[in-house]
Design a protein around this motif. Structure first.
Motif, PDB file in Angstrom:
ATOM      1  N   CYS A  22       0.817  -1.216   0.000  1.00  0.00           N
ATOM      2  CA  CYS A  22       0.000   0.000   0.000  1.00  0.00           C
ATOM      3  C   CYS A  22       0.854   1.270   0.000  1.00  0.00           C
ATOM      4  CB  CYS A  22      -0.929   0.004   1.214  1.00  0.00           C
ATOM      5  SG  CYS A  22      -2.205  -1.266   1.199  1.00  0.00           S
ATOM      6  N   CYS A  88      -6.677  -4.204  -2.814  1.00  0.00           N
ATOM      7  CA  CYS A  88      -8.013  -4.744  -2.484  1.00  0.00           C
ATOM      8  C   CYS A  88      -7.926  -6.192  -2.017  1.00  0.00           C
ATOM      9  CB  CYS A  88      -8.926  -4.632  -3.705  1.00  0.00           C
ATOM     10  SG  CYS A  88      -9.306  -2.937  -4.209  1.00  0.00           S
ATOM     11  N   CYS A 127      -2.407 -11.203  -4.008  1.00  0.00           N
ATOM     12  CA  CYS A 127      -1.961  -9.829  -3.746  1.00  0.00           C
ATOM     13  C   CYS A 127      -0.477  -9.673  -4.032  1.00  0.00           C
ATOM     14  CB  CYS A 127      -2.285  -9.469  -2.299  1.00  0.00           C
ATOM     15  SG  CYS A 127      -1.553  -7.923  -1.720  1.00  0.00           S
TER      16      CYS A 127
END
Length: 241
Positions: A22, A88, A127
């Protein structure tokens, strides 16, 4: 207990990796201008997925946001989509991991918690793969232009955001794999316990209540002794004599 500690370690790794992934999105330095071959440097160019900036020798920066998403180059659009998908997936994976871990009291039965934790591990693996693909694609474009002798425009080098993204991707993949392996171990242990059958009661049902060392099977009983009945009949005959 070992599987519980393994899940806790996997959760720490995956959440740490997701936080690093992130942090790469708002980081400025995805690519930095190269000073190779230049004697005097008056300005430095750097950019990320959202804007391109220049910093002069006095330290002042002038940035320009990318005006149109559709007018961007294809690799920047692909990197944006992959990084947003990675964020997400990591978000939902962290929620599923909290529900499916054995140290929490939500999620239902152990079997349902194991399935939820396995799903969380798959989310974290995806991810990490998305973030790894985005950073690798961006780095491939930089290195291709840098080593191309026919490219005479401004050349760039790898920025700090790419290394942060690679590190977070590796942590997500390792933690997700640990989640999946811990669930596989718990399923194998429960399956082995379920196949065990106790046969002591079945064996004991075929043994009569004789003293120890003289147990005889119920199916092989000795023939009945009729000596007492014959004596009773003989005694009955002598009564009338």
């Amino acid at each position: 207990m070992s599987s519980m500690f393994q899940e806790i370690l996997a959760f720490i790794l995956t959440v740490s990796g997701w936080v690093l992934v992130c942090s790469t999105l708002p980081t400025d330095y995805w690519q930095v201008s190269s000073n190779d071959g230049s004697v005097i440097t008056t300005s430095n160019f750097w950019s990320n997925l959202w804007k391109a900036c220049v910093t002069d020798s006095t330290g002042l920066s002038n940035c320009r946001d990318f005006p149109s998403m559709l007018a961007l180059e294809g690799y920047i659009q692909a990197c944006r989509g992959l990084m947003i998908a990675a964020v997400c997936l990591g978000f939902f994976g962290s929620i599923f991991a909290l529900i499916g871990m054995k140290c929490t009291k939500i999620g239902g039965t152990d079997k349902n918690k194991a399935r939820i934790a396995c799903f969380a591990g798959v989310n974290f693996i995806l991810c990490g793969l998305c973030s790894l693909s985005a950073c690798s694609l961006y780095a491939h474009r930089i290195t291709t232009e840098f080593f191309d002798p026919m490219f005479y425009d401004q050349k760039y080098e790898l920025g700090a955001a790419l290394f942060i993204g690679w590190g977070g991707s590796v942590l997500c993949i390792l933690g997700g794999g640990m989640f999946c392996f811990s669930i596989a171990d718990s399923f194998s242990k429960s399956h082995s316990r379920g196949n065990y059958k106790y046969k002591g009661a079945a064996r004991h049902s075929h043994i009569s209540s004789y003293p120890r060392g003289q147990a005889v099977s119920v199916n092989h009983r000795p023939p009945p002794d009729n000596s007492n009945s014959s004596r009773v009949q003989h005694f009955d005959k002598n009564v009338y004599v």
